[in-house]
Structures are given as C-alpha cells and as structure tokens.
Design a protein around this motif. Structure first.
Motif, PDB file in Angstrom:
ATOM      1  N   UNK A 153       0.827  -1.216   0.000  1.00 13.23           N
ATOM      2  CA  UNK A 153       0.000   0.000   0.000  1.00 13.23           C
ATOM      3  C   UNK A 153       0.861   1.265   0.000  1.00 13.23           C
ATOM      4  N   UNK A 154       2.006   1.221   0.698  1.00  9.51           N
ATOM      5  CA  UNK A 154       2.868   2.400   0.784  1.00  9.51           C
ATOM      6  C   UNK A 154       3.685   2.650  -0.474  1.00  9.51           C
ATOM      7  N   UNK A 155       3.495   1.821  -1.505  1.00  8.43           N
ATOM      8  CA  UNK A 155       4.225   1.988  -2.756  1.00  8.43           C
ATOM      9  C   UNK A 155       5.491   1.161  -2.833  1.00  8.43           C
ATOM     10  N   UNK A 156       5.889   0.579  -1.730  1.00  9.41           N
ATOM     11  CA  UNK A 156       7.091  -0.243  -1.719  1.00  9.41           C
ATOM     12  C   UNK A 156       6.887  -1.573  -2.423  1.00  9.41           C
ATOM     13  N   UNK A 157       8.010  -2.206  -2.755  1.00 10.57           N
ATOM     14  CA  UNK A 157       7.968  -3.506  -3.424  1.00 10.57           C
ATOM     15  C   UNK A 157       8.266  -4.602  -2.417  1.00 10.57           C
ATOM     16  N   UNK A 158       7.513  -5.673  -2.513  1.00 14.97           N
ATOM     17  CA  UNK A 158       7.693  -6.861  -1.694  1.00 14.97           C
ATOM     18  C   UNK A 158       8.150  -8.012  -2.583  1.00 14.97           C
ATOM     19  N   UNK A 159       8.778  -8.986  -1.990  1.00 13.64           N
ATOM     20  CA  UNK A 159       9.033 -10.260  -2.664  1.00 13.64           C
ATOM     21  C   UNK A 159       8.112 -11.260  -1.986  1.00 13.64           C
ATOM     22  N   UNK A 160       7.240 -11.889  -2.771  1.00 13.17           N
ATOM     23  CA  UNK A 160       6.300 -12.848  -2.200  1.00 13.17           C
ATOM     24  C   UNK A 160       6.491 -14.215  -2.832  1.00 13.17           C
ATOM     25  N   UNK A 161       6.083 -15.235  -2.084  1.00 21.64           N
ATOM     26  CA  UNK A 161       6.076 -16.615  -2.570  1.00 21.64           C
ATOM     27  C   UNK A 161       4.682 -17.146  -2.293  1.00 21.64           C
ATOM     28  N   UNK A 164      -5.204 -17.831  -3.183  1.00 27.22           N
ATOM     29  CA  UNK A 164      -3.749 -17.762  -3.121  1.00 27.22           C
ATOM     30  C   UNK A 164      -3.328 -17.755  -1.657  1.00 27.22           C
ATOM     31  N   UNK A 165      -2.340 -18.589  -1.347  1.00 22.29           N
ATOM     32  CA  UNK A 165      -1.728 -18.610  -0.027  1.00 22.29           C
ATOM     33  C   UNK A 165      -0.362 -17.960  -0.212  1.00 22.29           C
ATOM     34  N   UNK A 166      -0.180 -16.794   0.438  1.00 23.67           N
ATOM     35  CA  UNK A 166       0.954 -15.921   0.134  1.00 23.67           C
ATOM     36  C   UNK A 166       1.817 -15.689   1.368  1.00 23.67           C
ATOM     37  N   UNK A 167       3.117 -15.796   1.172  1.00 25.97           N
ATOM     38  CA  UNK A 167       4.090 -15.523   2.231  1.00 25.97           C
ATOM     39  C   UNK A 167       4.970 -14.347   1.814  1.00 25.97           C
ATOM     40  N   UNK A 168       5.232 -13.448   2.758  1.00 26.44           N
ATOM     41  CA  UNK A 168       6.161 -12.345   2.507  1.00 26.44           C
ATOM     42  C   UNK A 168       7.573 -12.907   2.577  1.00 26.44           C
ATOM     43  N   UNK A 169       8.273 -12.872   1.456  1.00 26.01           N
ATOM     44  CA  UNK A 169       9.607 -13.448   1.335  1.00 26.01           C
ATOM     45  C   UNK A 169      10.661 -12.355   1.171  1.00 26.01           C
ATOM     46  N   UNK A 170      10.291 -11.112   1.446  1.00 28.39           N
ATOM     47  CA  UNK A 170      11.151  -9.962   1.181  1.00 28.39           C
ATOM     48  C   UNK A 170      12.490 -10.063   1.908  1.00 28.39           C
ATOM     49  N   UNK A 171      12.458 -10.363   3.196  1.00 26.42           N
ATOM     50  CA  UNK A 171      13.697 -10.418   3.979  1.00 26.42           C
ATOM     51  C   UNK A 171      14.601 -11.542   3.498  1.00 26.42           C
ATOM     52  N   UNK A 172      14.044 -12.727   3.283  1.00 20.99           N
ATOM     53  CA  UNK A 172      14.848 -13.855   2.811  1.00 20.99           C
ATOM     54  C   UNK A 172      15.442 -13.565   1.438  1.00 20.99           C
TER      55      UNK A 172
END
Length: 142
Positions: free
Chosen positions: A89-97, A115-123
């Motif tokens: 929402x803040x305009x940032x990009x996430x990496x999801x799996x 869809x079952x979604x996990x935030x994978x940004x940090x990894x």
C-alpha cells in the motif's frame, strides 16, 4: 476420529495471507495476514481487483495468466511455489512466494482462485546479499 475445524478461525489465525478472488479478479476474501503483508485493510481490499497488489510491470503477464486459468480451469502454480514481486500500500515492493488453488462452481466451471501468500522480502534480500558477496569474492577487483 474426525475433528471439526472452524474455517473462519483458521483463515484468521494463519501467518500467511489468504486471498480469494472471483472470476473477474475481484477480491472476495482478505485475511488479517494479507493486511499485515500488503498494508490494506480488509475493507480497503474487498471488491478491488488483484492489481491492487500486482506491480505495473507484471500486470500484463498476470492478466493473461488469470484469464487463461479462468478459461481452462487449470493453473500451473497449484503445487509449485511462485516467487514474484508485489506491491505494498505504501508503494514499496515486496518479494512474495505463493501457491494458487482453483475454485469451481457447482457445474465445474472455474469461478475464482485462492492464493496462499508468504512475505519473502527479507529472505530474498539476504539471498541477494549473499550472492553479491560470493560474486565479489570470486571476482576481486584489483
């Protein structure tokens, strides 16, 4: 022995986002984890199209794939983990799996997806940093 499970409680307590969209890509289910990951409240997300979280550069590929899945009732991502960028929402990009499951009406026609979604940004960031470090070690600048 079969145990009864409260599906609403299950959807609300899991750590991964559970997002359901109808045949027209309108979001019809958005759990608390989806709010945590993407920043949109349930009220903001329900009724919106999935492009709410799909980056502009991915939209054409996403739309083509979604249309194909609705027409054929199949997806190649049912058992494969798909790793893609998403937008917050803040305009940032996430990496999801995520994985995708097809939903069907009583006549067997595809009428949506879950869809079952996990935030994978940090990894993803850690993996990228490790790859860069390895590359730097293998190719030292002299």
């Amino acid at each position: 022995m079969k145990t009864s499970v409260d599906l609403q409680q299950l959807i609300e307590c899991v750590g991964d986002a559970v997002v359901v969209a109808d045949a027209h890509e309108k979001i019809i289910l958005w759990n608390p984890a989806a709010t945590r990951i993407f920043g949109y409240s349930e009220e903001e997300a329900l009724g919106q199209k999935l492009d709410l979280i799909v980056p502009e550069r991915q939209l054409q590929k996403h739309n083509e794939g979604y249309s194909h899945s609705m027409a054929t009732g199949t997806t190649r991502y049912g058992t494969s983990l798909l790793k893609v960028p998403a937008k917050h929402k803040n305009g940032g990009t996430l990496s999801i799996a995520f994985t995708v499951g097809m939903l069907f009406d009583a006549s067997g026609k595809a009428n949506g997806v879950v869809a079952i979604i996990r935030d994978d940004t940090e990894r993803f960031a850690q993996e990228r940093a490790l790859k860069k470090r390895l590359s730097d070690l293998e190719n030292p600048q002299t």
